[in-house]
Design a protein around this motif. Structure first.
Motif, PDB file in Angstrom:
ATOM      1  N   ALA A  23     135.555  61.604   2.285  1.00 38.29           N
ATOM      2  CA  ALA A  23     136.638  61.725   3.242  1.00 38.29           C
ATOM      3  C   ALA A  23     136.619  63.214   3.757  1.00 38.29           C
ATOM      4  O   ALA A  23     137.492  62.757   5.410  1.00 38.29           O
ATOM      5  CB  ALA A  23     137.669  62.061   2.410  1.00 38.29           C
ATOM      6  N   THR A  24     136.035  63.540   3.868  1.00 37.55           N
ATOM      7  CA  THR A  24     135.517  65.409   4.427  1.00 37.55           C
ATOM      8  C   THR A  24     133.939  65.198   6.203  1.00 37.55           C
ATOM      9  O   THR A  24     134.567  66.061   6.011  1.00 37.55           O
ATOM     10  CB  THR A  24     135.597  66.611   3.305  1.00 37.55           C
ATOM     11  OG1 THR A  24     134.682  66.725   2.865  1.00 37.55           O
ATOM     12  CG2 THR A  24     136.587  66.791   2.910  1.00 37.55           C
ATOM     13  N   ARG A  25     132.970  64.657   5.020  1.00 41.72           N
ATOM     14  CA  ARG A  25     132.112  64.280   5.924  1.00 41.72           C
ATOM     15  C   ARG A  25     132.761  63.525   7.469  1.00 41.72           C
ATOM     16  O   ARG A  25     133.273  61.987   7.205  1.00 41.72           O
ATOM     17  CB  ARG A  25     130.998  63.285   5.363  1.00 41.72           C
ATOM     18  CG  ARG A  25     130.191  63.814   4.223  1.00 41.72           C
ATOM     19  CD  ARG A  25     129.724  65.642   4.168  1.00 41.72           C
ATOM     20  NE  ARG A  25     129.903  66.015   3.361  1.00 41.72           N
ATOM     21  CZ  ARG A  25     130.221  67.909   2.863  1.00 41.72           C
ATOM     22  NH1 ARG A  25     131.160  67.512   4.310  1.00 41.72           N
ATOM     23  NH2 ARG A  25     129.991  67.988   2.636  1.00 41.72           N
ATOM     24  N   GLN A  29     127.513  60.705   9.411  1.00 40.41           N
ATOM     25  CA  GLN A  29     126.975  61.181   7.843  1.00 40.41           C
ATOM     26  C   GLN A  29     126.986  60.131   7.124  1.00 40.41           C
ATOM     27  O   GLN A  29     126.087  59.620   6.132  1.00 40.41           O
ATOM     28  CB  GLN A  29     127.408  62.401   8.013  1.00 40.41           C
ATOM     29  CG  GLN A  29     127.068  62.854   6.466  1.00 40.41           C
ATOM     30  CD  GLN A  29     127.001  65.076   6.187  1.00 40.41           C
ATOM     31  OE1 GLN A  29     128.282  64.663   5.908  1.00 40.41           O
ATOM     32  NE2 GLN A  29     126.180  65.613   7.084  1.00 40.41           N
ATOM     33  N   VAL A  30     128.178  59.321   6.841  1.00 44.93           N
ATOM     34  CA  VAL A  30     128.581  58.656   5.572  1.00 44.93           C
ATOM     35  C   VAL A  30     127.836  56.873   5.650  1.00 44.93           C
ATOM     36  O   VAL A  30     127.444  56.743   4.812  1.00 44.93           O
ATOM     37  CB  VAL A  30     130.556  58.511   5.116  1.00 44.93           C
ATOM     38  CG1 VAL A  30     130.815  57.520   4.811  1.00 44.93           C
ATOM     39  CG2 VAL A  30     131.180  60.068   5.388  1.00 44.93           C
ATOM     40  N   GLY A  31     127.818  56.900   7.221  1.00 52.78           N
ATOM     41  CA  GLY A  31     127.588  55.683   7.144  1.00 52.78           C
ATOM     42  C   GLY A  31     125.566  56.120   7.081  1.00 52.78           C
ATOM     43  O   GLY A  31     125.277  54.797   6.468  1.00 52.78           O
ATOM     44  N   ALA A  32     124.913  57.023   7.450  1.00 53.80           N
ATOM     45  CA  ALA A  32     124.115  57.435   7.068  1.00 53.80           C
ATOM     46  C   ALA A  32     122.894  57.044   5.397  1.00 53.80           C
ATOM     47  O   ALA A  32     122.062  56.835   5.135  1.00 53.80           O
ATOM     48  CB  ALA A  32     123.236  58.523   7.730  1.00 53.80           C
ATOM     49  N   VAL A  87     127.244  52.988  14.246  1.00 47.46           N
ATOM     50  CA  VAL A  87     127.814  52.888  15.815  1.00 47.46           C
ATOM     51  C   VAL A  87     129.035  52.243  15.918  1.00 47.46           C
ATOM     52  O   VAL A  87     129.870  52.897  16.155  1.00 47.46           O
ATOM     53  CB  VAL A  87     127.163  52.164  16.952  1.00 47.46           C
ATOM     54  CG1 VAL A  87     127.654  52.236  18.453  1.00 47.46           C
ATOM     55  CG2 VAL A  87     125.514  53.166  16.838  1.00 47.46           C
ATOM     56  N   LEU A  88     129.357  50.726  15.432  1.00 45.87           N
ATOM     57  CA  LEU A  88     130.089  49.848  15.302  1.00 45.87           C
ATOM     58  C   LEU A  88     131.669  51.069  14.620  1.00 45.87           C
ATOM     59  O   LEU A  88     132.900  51.459  14.571  1.00 45.87           O
ATOM     60  CB  LEU A  88     130.735  48.955  14.663  1.00 45.87           C
ATOM     61  CG  LEU A  88     131.869  48.396  14.177  1.00 45.87           C
ATOM     62  CD1 LEU A  88     132.208  48.022  15.913  1.00 45.87           C
ATOM     63  CD2 LEU A  88     131.107  46.919  13.141  1.00 45.87           C
ATOM     64  N   ALA A  89     131.351  52.092  13.448  1.00 42.63           N
ATOM     65  CA  ALA A  89     131.903  52.485  12.629  1.00 42.63           C
ATOM     66  C   ALA A  89     133.041  53.398  13.691  1.00 42.63           C
ATOM     67  O   ALA A  89     133.971  53.932  13.217  1.00 42.63           O
ATOM     68  CB  ALA A  89     131.497  52.838  11.488  1.00 42.63           C
ATOM     69  N   LEU A 147     132.088  53.686   3.826  1.00 47.59           N
ATOM     70  CA  LEU A 147     132.172  53.345   5.222  1.00 47.59           C
ATOM     71  C   LEU A 147     133.385  53.114   5.554  1.00 47.59           C
ATOM     72  O   LEU A 147     134.531  53.832   6.645  1.00 47.59           O
ATOM     73  CB  LEU A 147     131.472  52.881   5.996  1.00 47.59           C
ATOM     74  CG  LEU A 147     130.184  53.417   6.778  1.00 47.59           C
ATOM     75  CD1 LEU A 147     129.097  52.715   7.371  1.00 47.59           C
ATOM     76  CD2 LEU A 147     129.854  54.859   7.823  1.00 47.59           C
ATOM     77  N   ALA A 148     134.202  52.080   4.755  1.00 51.58           N
ATOM     78  CA  ALA A 148     135.015  51.300   4.971  1.00 51.58           C
ATOM     79  C   ALA A 148     136.636  52.922   4.513  1.00 51.58           C
ATOM     80  O   ALA A 148     137.496  53.006   5.206  1.00 51.58           O
ATOM     81  CB  ALA A 148     135.293  50.606   4.564  1.00 51.58           C
ATOM     82  N   ARG A 149     135.948  52.934   3.377  1.00 50.60           N
ATOM     83  CA  ARG A 149     136.624  54.709   2.988  1.00 50.60           C
ATOM     84  C   ARG A 149     137.195  55.578   3.742  1.00 50.60           C
ATOM     85  O   ARG A 149     137.938  55.615   4.020  1.00 50.60           O
ATOM     86  CB  ARG A 149     135.974  54.776   1.737  1.00 50.60           C
ATOM     87  CG  ARG A 149     136.386  53.749   0.211  1.00 50.60           C
ATOM     88  CD  ARG A 149     136.705  54.366  -0.828  1.00 50.60           C
ATOM     89  NE  ARG A 149     134.911  54.527  -1.290  1.00 50.60           N
ATOM     90  CZ  ARG A 149     134.151  53.389  -2.105  1.00 50.60           C
ATOM     91  NH1 ARG A 149     134.972  52.244  -2.153  1.00 50.60           N
ATOM     92  NH2 ARG A 149     132.911  53.903  -1.978  1.00 50.60           N
TER      93      ARG A 149
END
Length: 156
Positions: A23-25, A29-32, A87-89, A147-149
């Protein structure tokens, strides 16, 4: 009326453990991290299928014969196609009113659409088509939830 722990809004301060970390990233970065995990899990799934004797040869539309899917090919495909998802996120985090919901609806629809590829792959064994299709679902199941979270948290 008092607010119980289950009624607290999700903020970086109201979550703990790995969820708090994510949640803090930044979204990218979360996606990667999710894509690396998805690529590893999907490649492991493909290796198990290889070990079980599923022929790892597939043909693209228009091809006259199947070509070998190399070891690492599943992971490479996950990374390649997931770049668009990251990219979408990032775009949804910036401009969407409900980024998490929009991301989930869009990516689940795209995952369903992606199943058409293996279904119509010419000169490809049915067992390989099934492994290819399931690998799309496996990758989505690993990548979409984190990613959704992250998108459900309203900062950067």
């Amino acid at each position: 009326m008092s607010v119980t722990a289950s009624q607290k809004p999700h903020t970086a301060q109201s979550v703990s453990g790995p969820t708090r970390f994510l949640a803090t990233r930044p979204v990218w970065q979360v996606g990667a991290l999710a894509v690396v995990a998805g690529a590893l899990v999907t490649e492991a799934f493909a290796l198990v299928a290889r070990g079980a004797g599923v022929p790892m040869e597939a043909a693209s539309p228009g091809e006259t014969e199947a070509a070998a899917i190399p070891v690492g090919g599943f992971a490479g495909g996950v990374v390649f196609w997931s770049i668009a998802g990251i990219v979408l996120a990032v775009a949804l985090a910036r401009w969407a009113g409900r980024p998490a919901r929009t991301f989930v609806v869009t990516t689940v629809a795209l995952t369903a659409l992606s199943l058409a590829g293996p279904a119509v792959a010419p000169h490809t064994a049915l067992s390989t088509q099934v492994v290819l299709a399931v690998s799309h679902v496996v990758a989505a199941a690993v990548i979409i939830p984190p990613l959704a979270r992250r998108l459900s948290h309203r900062h950067g």
